[in-house]
Design a protein around this motif. Sequence first.
Motif, PDB file in Angstrom:
ATOM      1  N   ASP A 102      -2.761   5.140   2.216  1.00  0.00           N
ATOM      2  CA  ASP A 102      -3.780   4.451   3.014  1.00  0.00           C
ATOM      3  C   ASP A 102      -4.492   5.452   3.913  1.00  0.00           C
ATOM      4  OD1 ASP A 102      -5.361   2.700   4.346  1.00  0.00           O
ATOM      5  OD2 ASP A 102      -3.754   1.469   5.173  1.00  0.00           O
ATOM      6  N   GLY A 106      -1.166  -0.734  -4.095  1.00  0.00           N
ATOM      7  CA  GLY A 106      -2.496  -0.226  -3.789  1.00  0.00           C
ATOM      8  C   GLY A 106      -2.475   1.193  -3.267  1.00  0.00           C
ATOM      9  N   GLU A 107      -3.425   1.984  -3.728  1.00  0.00           N
ATOM     10  CA  GLU A 107      -3.640   3.334  -3.211  1.00  0.00           C
ATOM     11  C   GLU A 107      -5.080   3.411  -2.719  1.00  0.00           C
ATOM     12  OE1 GLU A 107      -2.763   6.303  -6.077  1.00  0.00           O
ATOM     13  OE2 GLU A 107      -0.734   5.574  -6.487  1.00  0.00           O
ATOM     14  N   LEU A 108      -5.232   3.659  -1.418  1.00  0.00           N
ATOM     15  CA  LEU A 108      -6.557   3.706  -0.807  1.00  0.00           C
ATOM     16  C   LEU A 108      -6.800   5.124  -0.304  1.00  0.00           C
ATOM     17  CD1 LEU A 108      -9.111   2.305   0.065  1.00  0.00           C
ATOM     18  CD2 LEU A 108      -7.914   1.434   2.076  1.00  0.00           C
ATOM     19  N   ILE A 115       0.849  -1.190   0.000  1.00  0.00           N
ATOM     20  CA  ILE A 115       0.000   0.000   0.000  1.00  0.00           C
ATOM     21  C   ILE A 115       0.888   1.246   0.000  1.00  0.00           C
ATOM     22  CG2 ILE A 115      -1.555   1.387   1.413  1.00  0.00           C
ATOM     23  CD1 ILE A 115      -3.081  -0.698   0.049  1.00  0.00           C
ATOM     24  N   ARG A 149     -13.915  -0.449   4.831  1.00  0.00           N
ATOM     25  CA  ARG A 149     -13.005  -1.590   4.685  1.00  0.00           C
ATOM     26  C   ARG A 149     -13.779  -2.894   4.466  1.00  0.00           C
ATOM     27  NH1 ARG A 149     -10.023   1.277   8.732  1.00  0.00           N
ATOM     28  NH2 ARG A 149     -11.050   0.077  10.377  1.00  0.00           N
ATOM     29  N   LEU A 153     -10.229   2.859  -4.389  1.00  0.00           N
ATOM     30  CA  LEU A 153      -9.117   1.930  -4.220  1.00  0.00           C
ATOM     31  C   LEU A 153      -8.542   1.651  -5.603  1.00  0.00           C
ATOM     32  CD1 LEU A 153      -7.314  -0.112  -2.737  1.00  0.00           C
ATOM     33  CD2 LEU A 153      -9.155  -1.799  -2.989  1.00  0.00           C
ATOM     34  N   LEU A 168      -5.910  -5.674   4.022  1.00  0.00           N
ATOM     35  CA  LEU A 168      -7.019  -5.801   3.072  1.00  0.00           C
ATOM     36  C   LEU A 168      -6.563  -6.514   1.801  1.00  0.00           C
ATOM     37  CD1 LEU A 168     -10.016  -4.888   2.612  1.00  0.00           C
ATOM     38  CD2 LEU A 168      -9.076  -2.904   1.428  1.00  0.00           C
ATOM     39  N   LEU A 169      -5.432  -6.083   1.244  1.00  0.00           N
ATOM     40  CA  LEU A 169      -4.925  -6.699   0.019  1.00  0.00           C
ATOM     41  C   LEU A 169      -4.400  -8.106   0.270  1.00  0.00           C
ATOM     42  CD1 LEU A 169      -3.035  -3.808  -1.843  1.00  0.00           C
ATOM     43  CD2 LEU A 169      -5.350  -4.669  -2.215  1.00  0.00           C
ATOM     44  N   GLY A 188      -4.923  -1.103   5.017  1.00  0.00           N
ATOM     45  CA  GLY A 188      -4.886  -1.409   3.591  1.00  0.00           C
ATOM     46  C   GLY A 188      -4.039  -2.618   3.249  1.00  0.00           C
ATOM     47  N   ASP A 189      -2.893  -2.775   3.928  1.00  0.00           N
ATOM     48  CA  ASP A 189      -2.027  -3.931   3.671  1.00  0.00           C
ATOM     49  C   ASP A 189      -2.746  -5.241   3.986  1.00  0.00           C
ATOM     50  OD1 ASP A 189       0.490  -2.861   2.726  1.00  0.00           O
ATOM     51  OD2 ASP A 189       0.717  -1.965   4.709  1.00  0.00           O
ATOM     52  N   LYS A 231     -15.279   4.248   8.606  1.00  0.00           N
ATOM     53  CA  LYS A 231     -14.096   3.662   7.971  1.00  0.00           C
ATOM     54  C   LYS A 231     -14.125   2.134   8.044  1.00  0.00           C
ATOM     55  CE  LYS A 231     -10.871   7.526   8.446  1.00  0.00           C
ATOM     56  NZ  LYS A 231      -9.545   7.978   8.945  1.00  0.00           N
TER      57      LYS A 231
END
Length: 337
Positions: free
Chosen positions: A223, A256-258, A220, A311, A276, A231-232, A228-229, A307
């Motif tokens: 975030d 990833g860019e969240l 990520i 997610r 995302l 999540l992926l 985020g990490d 939030k």
Amino acid sequence: MMRHIIILICLLLMGACAKAPVVPDWIAGNSAEYSSHRYLLGRGEASSVGLARDRARADLAKNFSVKIQEQSTDKLLWQQGGEGLQGLQTTISRNIQTQTNRLIEGVQIAETWRAEEGGNYHALAVLDRLQAGNRLRARINQLDAETTESINRARSEEALPDQISAARNALEVQLQRRNQQTFLTIIDTTGTGIRPKYQLADLKNDFDKLLSRWEITPRITQDDLGGGDDLLAGALGNIGVLHRADATAADYLLLGELSGKELNTADGWYWLRGVLTVSLQDRNSERIIGTYQWFFKVSSRQADLVKIRARSYLAAVLDRELLEVLTGFGSGQKESD
């Protein structure tokens, strides 16, 4: 005098019989003109002629939908840890509906009948078995040829994402083929179709083996929501891809860019809108293979939950769509936005 009365009564009875409507044989039984050997039939009854015809078409379509539901084992086939291949399940369901609609396009309303003024309309829908069967056989042969091409491509491609994409396509095409075969066994009075050239279990096994070799490190770079990490990483694990924490141990990076922006509160609701963005990168060449974005907007009555909801929403979307996106990169179907 009595003789005249008897004659009059007979004439009245004969007149009444002459006026009685003749009920078509297809209303309650087999049709001599549209035999079940040559046609698949559907019957409908309603107060309007249009609705009666629609119900007749729907009655005929039940022959296919019920059979598909009885024989469908797609979800069992695709389950593998967590959410499994939900994205492919969605594609399969969509294909089944599309294939059913194509068959229904060949349905004709052969007859419409009404007993008397003010009575209900009756409609008979028919599908020519020979014509529909020929269309299905042609489609099955086409799908088999496409499967052969995908298998050959999976064996000849050098890049692993391209191999996985081709193997996935072979699997999906054969699932479409199985549904066509199911339709054909309904239409064909012998209940037979075209023997499959490929076994779904073998194609699934080949796909799983390739997928298990795909090592990806999630990273990520932005975030705004936090987590985020995870999540992926969780999404990669759920679709069967081996995710590596150490980027040097993997051949590919999932960048990833969240980003998220909290909106003004309205009527006691807290809103969050964001996007995302994921990009698959070849670690050795640093080439971006493909990029994809998911836009989202969530709300909550509690500020500290908005939030969390975002997610949760993204986790469900990734479980459902990430595999299709990643394999789409391999086939060139998912272009960078």
